[in-house]
Design a protein around this motif. Structure first.
Motif, PDB file in Angstrom:
ATOM      1  N   LEU A 112       0.823  -1.216   0.000  1.00 37.27           N
ATOM      2  CA  LEU A 112       0.000   0.000   0.000  1.00 37.27           C
ATOM      3  C   LEU A 112       0.858   1.267   0.000  1.00 37.27           C
ATOM      4  O   LEU A 112       0.490   2.265  -0.623  1.00 37.27           O
ATOM      5  CB  LEU A 112      -0.979  -0.031   1.167  1.00 37.27           C
ATOM      6  N   VAL A 113       2.007   1.225   0.650  1.00 42.14           N
ATOM      7  CA  VAL A 113       2.927   2.368   0.609  1.00 42.14           C
ATOM      8  C   VAL A 113       3.461   2.551  -0.818  1.00 42.14           C
ATOM      9  O   VAL A 113       3.512   3.674  -1.337  1.00 42.14           O
ATOM     10  CB  VAL A 113       4.073   2.206   1.627  1.00 42.14           C
ATOM     11  N   LEU A 114       3.856   1.459  -1.464  1.00 46.01           N
ATOM     12  CA  LEU A 114       4.330   1.554  -2.859  1.00 46.01           C
ATOM     13  C   LEU A 114       3.248   2.113  -3.776  1.00 46.01           C
ATOM     14  O   LEU A 114       3.524   2.954  -4.633  1.00 46.01           O
ATOM     15  CB  LEU A 114       4.791   0.187  -3.372  1.00 46.01           C
ATOM     16  N   LEU A 115       2.025   1.658  -3.603  1.00 53.55           N
ATOM     17  CA  LEU A 115       0.922   2.188  -4.410  1.00 53.55           C
ATOM     18  C   LEU A 115       0.734   3.680  -4.187  1.00 53.55           C
ATOM     19  O   LEU A 115       0.548   4.439  -5.136  1.00 53.55           O
ATOM     20  CB  LEU A 115      -0.378   1.464  -4.070  1.00 53.55           C
ATOM     21  N   THR A 116       0.780   4.093  -2.943  1.00 54.43           N
ATOM     22  CA  THR A 116       0.590   5.512  -2.626  1.00 54.43           C
ATOM     23  C   THR A 116       1.710   6.358  -3.227  1.00 54.43           C
ATOM     24  O   THR A 116       1.448   7.392  -3.859  1.00 54.43           O
ATOM     25  CB  THR A 116       0.523   5.709  -1.102  1.00 54.43           C
ATOM     26  N   ILE A 117       2.943   5.921  -3.059  1.00 52.82           N
ATOM     27  CA  ILE A 117       4.081   6.667  -3.618  1.00 52.82           C
ATOM     28  C   ILE A 117       3.980   6.714  -5.142  1.00 52.82           C
ATOM     29  O   ILE A 117       4.141   7.779  -5.754  1.00 52.82           O
ATOM     30  CB  ILE A 117       5.421   6.047  -3.182  1.00 52.82           C
ATOM     31  N   GLY A 118       3.716   5.568  -5.753  1.00 53.25           N
ATOM     32  CA  GLY A 118       3.594   5.521  -7.213  1.00 53.25           C
ATOM     33  C   GLY A 118       2.482   6.415  -7.717  1.00 53.25           C
ATOM     34  O   GLY A 118       2.636   7.129  -8.710  1.00 53.25           O
ATOM     35  N   PHE A 119       1.339   6.407  -7.024  1.00 53.01           N
ATOM     36  CA  PHE A 119       0.215   7.247  -7.424  1.00 53.01           C
ATOM     37  C   PHE A 119       0.580   8.724  -7.340  1.00 53.01           C
ATOM     38  O   PHE A 119       0.350   9.488  -8.281  1.00 53.01           O
ATOM     39  CB  PHE A 119      -1.011   6.957  -6.552  1.00 53.01           C
TER      40      PHE A 119
END
Length: 132
Positions: A112-119
């Motif tokens: 979820l952290v990777l998704l947030t950063i990527g977004f």
């Protein structure tokens, strides 16, 4: 990063569930295995759909980013939310290691952290280049 999470969502459950702790667990009745299989397939469909939405050319790149990010998060959010159901646990007692956090919590958080950063990174890039 979102593509990596979508790929991980597609195949990750097969890596962690295709073993004696899940699909081949002799203590699991057939209906429990049915739902485990359903979950593995759900991850596959969601991950593939997220990748498709993210990479198929459309008129609105920000919309594609939003949909792909949401789709890629569903599996991980629902996995964490499963703890709210009665009788559920991250690890069966025979597979628990005292003092060690369950791997699911770590994988959920990192994903979820990777998704947030990527977004956020891609959203900002799209704002700087509105023609995309």
């Amino acid at each position: 990063m979102i593509t990596l999470v979508a790929l991980w969502t597609t195949v990750g459950s097969y890596i962690f569930d295709w073993n004696d702790t899940h699909i081949y667990n002799p203590a699991w009745p057939p209906h429990a295995r049915f739902h485990n299989a359903q979950t593995m397939l759900l991850g596959t469909v969601i991950g593939l759909t997220a990748g498709w939405v993210l990479w198929v050319p459309k008129a609105n790149a920000l919309y594609r980013l939003q949909v792909a990010s949401a789709l890629a998060s569903y599996y991980w959010i629902t996995q964490a939310g499963s703890l709210l159901f009665p009788g559920t646990a991250l690890v069966d007692p025979q597979f628990a290691y005292p003092g060690q956090p369950p791997a699911q919590l770590i994988v959920d958080a990192v994903t979820l952290v990777l998704l947030t950063i990527g977004f956020v990174l891609e959203r900002d890039r799209l704002k700087r280049n509105p023609q995309l």
